[in-house]
Design an enzyme around this catalytic site. Sequence first.
Site, PDB file in Angstrom:
ATOM      1  N   PHE A 159       1.845 -15.250 -11.818  1.00 40.07           N
ATOM      2  CA  PHE A 159       2.299 -14.759 -13.083  1.00 40.07           C
ATOM      3  C   PHE A 159       3.402 -15.224 -13.145  1.00 40.07           C
ATOM      4  CE2 PHE A 159      -1.394 -11.224 -12.693  1.00 40.07           C
ATOM      5  CZ  PHE A 159      -1.872 -10.943 -11.199  1.00 40.07           C
ATOM      6  N   ASP A 160       3.276 -14.719 -14.791  1.00 32.06           N
ATOM      7  CA  ASP A 160       4.443 -15.608 -15.565  1.00 32.06           C
ATOM      8  C   ASP A 160       4.995 -13.772 -15.620  1.00 32.06           C
ATOM      9  OD1 ASP A 160       4.788 -16.011 -19.190  1.00 32.06           O
ATOM     10  OD2 ASP A 160       6.545 -16.240 -17.305  1.00 32.06           O
ATOM     11  N   GLY A 161       6.131 -13.889 -16.524  1.00 25.71           N
ATOM     12  CA  GLY A 161       6.846 -12.565 -16.889  1.00 25.71           C
ATOM     13  C   GLY A 161       6.357 -11.703 -18.248  1.00 25.71           C
TER      14      GLY A 161
END
Lengths: 256, 366
Positions: free
Chosen positions: B206-208
Amino acid sequence: MTSTIRNTDVKQKDAEHAVVVAVTTRAVFESGADDGDGLHGMGVAFPLLQALQRVNKRLLEENPAESLLFDVVLITTDSQQQQQSSSITSSTRHYGLEVGRFCFSSQEDFIESLLKNDVQLFLSTDRNEALQASQKGVLSAVLDQQVAPSEQLRVMLCGDAVVRPDTGPVPESQQAAQSFSARLGSMRRRFGMLDSPLSIVLVTSSGGRESCSVALRTLRSRGLSVDEAYSLAGAPRSPILSVLRPHFLLSDGVID
Amino acid sequence: MSQNNSLTGSGQDLTSSGNRAQWEDARTALKPSTPSRKPKPPKTENAITIGVSARVLFNMEKEQHIYEQQGMESYIKYQVEHETQPFSPGPAFSFVKALEAVNTQLRELYPESEELFDVVLMTQNHAHVGLRLINTINHHQLFIERFCMTGGNSPIGYLKAYHTDLYLSADPVKVREALEEGIAAATMFTPEKMAEVSETQLRVAFDGDAVLFSDESERIYKAHGLDKFFEHEKAHENKLLDHGPLKGFLEVLGKLQKKFYGKGQRMDCPIRTYLVTARSAASSGTRALKTLRSWGLEIDEALFLAGAPKGPMLEKIRPHIFFDDQMFHIEGAAEMGTVACHVPYGIGQRVIKREMNDKETSSAPK
């Protein structure tokens, strides 16, 4: 004592090719006496009748000589409604409903009326009436109040097997279901993939994808190609019903 | 058209209109021969429901092309003519296989539990394509028993009816609709060449910002630049970030991970999660980690790239799926073989939306 009256306001359909759909007057008009002006209020089946009419209109647009059309019959199923023949006919005229015939029958003889009038599909808000008709070989379905009914006629087929004894004859209503499927299929083929005034929806509740696959093939072998298919594999049906918005559900001739 | 059932192992002809008994016979005959009894799909309220569209599960590029060039009728005709020809795997295929591998391991450890992944095929395709899709599922031995083929209607209502935890589609319009209804969703892209991924361990990256977290920090960065962004993050280090659209999905993964930990499988857990963020560990990473911790969410590996490209890092990790809100990172990931999914959420989307309106063409049913 039954009586069948033709509606002279409406062009009669070709008896050999039309699909005769009988709807109870209780479903079409609000029950109870008329509100003084000889007119009944609109009942649960109104959106359905309008959808059937729209299909006919589009069929004739495709082919002005089309004879495979819905022929709607209004039928009374109790003596009280049977007495209201004039308000029923005048209400029908008032709303401009495309009704071909009126059958004024009572509880005892409405099934006889259905058979005499070669009814291929009987729709009632009363489950018992539908059951009785089904047992006598008439394809029947129960009509429900609709939330946000669609303009497009949406027919839902329940693809699951209903448990039946191994021995015993095939119910006549199942034969009726098969021939109705075939005619519905022909009607559907008059239109293209997009913008059809009628959509056939298959739902299988149990059994997974194989169940749905078998249902799709079986219907296709009867001449009916389905537009939408949902395999629920045990998931409950009610959350999906409000999205599906069928006008009525058919269960291969057996009321479930 | 022939009723060739070679894929499902039976030559029984169904052209005679059958009665109920024949229907049942046919069903038995068509059942693929599996040695063990097939497990039942879990109840929807217990399961983690993943909705995938046909075009991401399978490779339907050729058919999509026919639809775009020749229209719906030709598309349907082609599909029906090729009904017995299974599609080859699409970008979501290995992800779905990994979900099934996790299920198998969960069933072994918790035979009574229904906390399992339930993959539902959610397609806007007409049911005419149904038999080809079912034949393909059979061919690849996927465990997909639930599907919705909506015949052109929006699948969003069905996503909600099934309590869908994650929806993957090739169509950004539907993905946006799903997000607006509060359903975690992302647009999946097909990399030119798909990197090999594990068949036994599910890996999700996941990206943040604007994926797990809200886009509030990105807004600051876009409005005031990098320095202001760092200042802001340091100043608000202890203030929780708001949640983003994929937080719920990370949460369910964490819940399943704990079930494995409970049976002593921490080191070799069949689920592994990654945070791959442009934030840097020293300055802005703290706030991200503190937020995750206070949400009770563990992430296995946090990779702070400090603005470096994500492609090479993802190529090392080999996730089955990677979520990011910025197309720049999606493209970078795809270039190096990662199946990347765009989450069209937050401030990063304004430019994208304008571009899309300019060149949006009607897309095939998915």
